[in-house]
Design an enzyme around this catalytic site. Structure first.
Site, mmCIF file in Angstrom:
data_model
loop_
_atom_site.group_PDB
_atom_site.id
_atom_site.type_symbol
_atom_site.label_atom_id
_atom_site.label_comp_id
_atom_site.label_asym_id
_atom_site.label_seq_id
_atom_site.Cartn_x
_atom_site.Cartn_y
_atom_site.Cartn_z
ATOM 1 N N GLU A 1 4.833 49.058 45.981
ATOM 2 C CA GLU A 1 4.651 50.453 45.437
ATOM 3 C C GLU A 1 3.149 50.947 44.858
ATOM 4 O OE1 GLU A 1 8.711 49.690 42.914
ATOM 5 O OE2 GLU A 1 7.682 48.339 42.443
HETATM 6 N N1 IFG Z 1 9.907 46.925 42.281
HETATM 7 C C1 IFG Z 1 9.032 46.714 41.756
HETATM 8 C C2 IFG Z 1 8.913 45.591 41.481
HETATM 9 C C3 IFG Z 1 9.991 45.166 39.647
HETATM 10 C C4 IFG Z 1 11.636 45.546 40.669
HETATM 11 C C5 IFG Z 1 12.908 45.473 39.496
HETATM 12 C C6 IFG Z 1 9.290 44.872 44.167
HETATM 13 C C7 IFG Z 1 8.249 44.502 45.017
HETATM 14 C C8 IFG Z 1 11.589 46.927 41.301
HETATM 15 N N2 IFG Z 1 8.558 45.871 43.644
HETATM 16 O O1 IFG Z 1 10.582 44.839 43.371
HETATM 17 O O2 IFG Z 1 7.713 45.253 40.445
HETATM 18 O O3 IFG Z 1 9.522 46.512 39.061
HETATM 19 O O4 IFG Z 1 13.549 45.402 40.368
#
Ligand code: IFG
Length: 502
Positions: A312
């Site tokens: 992200e």
């Molecule tokens: N995606 C984000 C996490 C967390 C997650 C919550 C990943 C690799 C959503 N990154 O999952 O930091 O916020 O379900």
């Protein structure tokens, strides 16, 4: 009364295990009963084997009230790591006869896995922390077992909400009951930095003082982290520390103004948005910072992997991201560790030995990144968000958790095959599975346990058992038998209605 019914009434139930062993066959006319006179024999004692024996008898002395002396050589229960190498690093054989139980492995780790099975074969009340009445019976059985995958993990996000060393130890103990062998700790994110770094002390002094919702937060001193690493090792779990980069870095950026492109430190963040922060790819200081951080983390980490995150990075220009990842990866390798990262890192050039952690939810672009990682020689750990993310709600009534990757029932968490989930990936590229537990909505251990159980044992089975053993209908009955064990252990598990809990 007919013979079969009489036998059923007089024999303990056929033992049901999670993960399902490779081979298990009953010894129908044998029933082992642990008596107060029982002894535990350790063949060729060593510090590791004595510790395994001590863990077992400490628990059983508490619940049975028996003395259970540990002595060299054979005993009522005999533990041996002198078995053939053919058993492999984590394999074992277990034989339960009328008067003896024997666990044989080739290594201490394999012996620990076998003793874990032995614990599960005993009645649930053997897990109690108070004196219980017997009988302590196990139906005769012989088991030969070894894991399908070498990487069988669970992740605890200690950044969104901080969890004490005691909480992490409890999490380790419960996860190890299902033969998981990796504990991924998500140690830094926008909302908090959790591991002490002597050369950048503001990271914990300032960056460790916040968490989602503005609660008390906290961080692990080096002594705390060492305690976690040691406890994990005693349960034959290896810690995989994650320092998330270049995104998810607000806590670090807030701690050191000079790390920011404009020289301004952003305020601490206690919300739950993602994708708004980035290290400054063009600054040399960024790599001096990471060099120090990875060095200090590597020095405290006996495991061979450092996870550098990579997910992200929405405000890192993609060309900068492709420049950053190899430079950060080079620093991890410089300090003697293998690189692990979320699957976005596969778009960049990765060093040999890298591990790509797939967290997609059936999206073509994510599957392509996983394949791109494999094409450059990386190995895959499977953490599909719509099946393995333990922070997803079970159903719309779940009191906490998120739902962006969909609702994940106990069945959905179990009903997938790590080897075939992503098309056109060779079986050999997948080294295992991991169930991440993100804690935006989970601020205490009871909530963590509720989201983790009963779904984690299913992921553990996907990581351990042969593909041929994976069958929801029979699995859910075996899972039902775990409920009484979790009650004895005081686990705050979700009594999912679709499981015939006993
Ligand atoms: N995606 C984000 C996490 C967390 C997650 C919550 C990943 C690799 C959503 N990154 O999952 O930091 O916020 O379900």
């Amino acid at each position: 009364m007919d013979e079969t019914l009489l036998k059923q009434l007089t024999h303990p139930p056929e033992p049901t295990l999670i993960p399902q062993p490779v081979t298990q066959s009953a010894l129908p006319d044998q029933t082992f009963t642990l008596q107060s006179s029982a002894t535990v024999g350790v063949v060729t004692p060593s510090e590791a084997l004595d510790r395994i024996a001590d863990q077992l008898v400490t628990q059983l002395r508490r619940s049975t009230g028996f003395a259970l002396p540990v002595e060299p050589g054979t005993g009522t229960i005999t533990l041996s790591a002198d078995g053939p190498d053919s058993l492999g690093a984590e394999g074992y054989e277990l034989r339960v006869e009328s008067s003896t139980v024997t666990v044989t492995a080739a290594t201490a780790e394999g012996l620990f896995r076998g003793v874990t099975t032995l614990r599960q074969l005993l009645p649930a009340k053997a897990e109690a922390d108070t004196d219980q009445a017997g009988p302590w019976e196990i139906a005769g059985t012989e088991i030969s077992d070894a894991p399908r995958y070498s990487y069988r993990g669970v992740m605890l996000d200690v950044s969104r909400h901080f969890f004490s060393v005691a909480d992490v130890k409890r999490f380790i103990e419960l996860a190890s009951l299902y033969k998981l062998n990796r504990l991924h700790l998500h140690l830094s994110d926008d909302q908090g930095w959790r591991i002490q770094v002597d050369s950048w002390q503001e990271l914990t002094k300032h960056g460790g003082s916040s968490e989602v919702g503005g609660g008390p937060a906290g961080h692990y001193t080096k002594a705390d982290y060492a305690e976690i690493v040691m406890y994990a090792a005693d349960h034959f779990m290896t810690v995989v520390p994650e320092i998330d980069t270049p995104g998810h870095t607000n806590a670090a950026l807030s701690s050191y103004a000079e790390l920011n492109a404009d020289g301004e430190a952003p305020p601490l963040y206690t919300g739950t948005e993602v994708g708004f922060s980035s290290l400054t790819v063009a600054k040399d200081l960024t790599y001096e910072f990471l060099d120090d951080v990875f060095r200090e983390v590597a020095e405290q980490t006996p495991g061979d992997v450092i996870h550098l995150g990579g997910d992200e990075a929405h405000v890192t220009p993609h060309s900068d991201y492709l420049t950053f990842v190899p430079k950060a990866a080079e620093l991890v390798v410089k300090h003697g560790k293998r690189v692990m990262g979320w699957h976005e890192i596969a778009d960049a050039e990765l060093p040999a030995g890298s591990i790509v952690q797939y967290w997609g939810n059936d999206q073509a672009k994510d599957e392509e990144l996983a394949r791109k990682g494999v094409r450059q020689g990386a190995e895959l750990v499977m953490s599909p968000a719509n099946r393995a993310y333990l922070d997803m709600k079970y159903d719309e009534d779940s009191p906490y958790g998120l739902a962006w990757a969909g609702l994940i029932s106990v069945e959905k968490a179990y009903s997938w095959d790590p080897a075939t989930l992503i098309p056109d990936v060779p079986e050999s590229a997948v080294i295992g599975v991991e169930a991440p537990l993100w804690t935006e909505t989970l601020d205490d251990l009871a909530k963590v346990e509720f989201m983790t159980f009963p779904r984690l044992p299913g992921i553990a089975e996907l990581g351990w058992s042969p593909a041929s053993a994976l069958d929801w209908e029979t699995y859910k009955d075996r899972l039902a038998a775990q409920g009484s064990r979790w009650e004895a252990l005081g686990v705050n598990f979700y009594r999912a209605p679709e499981i015939p809990w006993r």
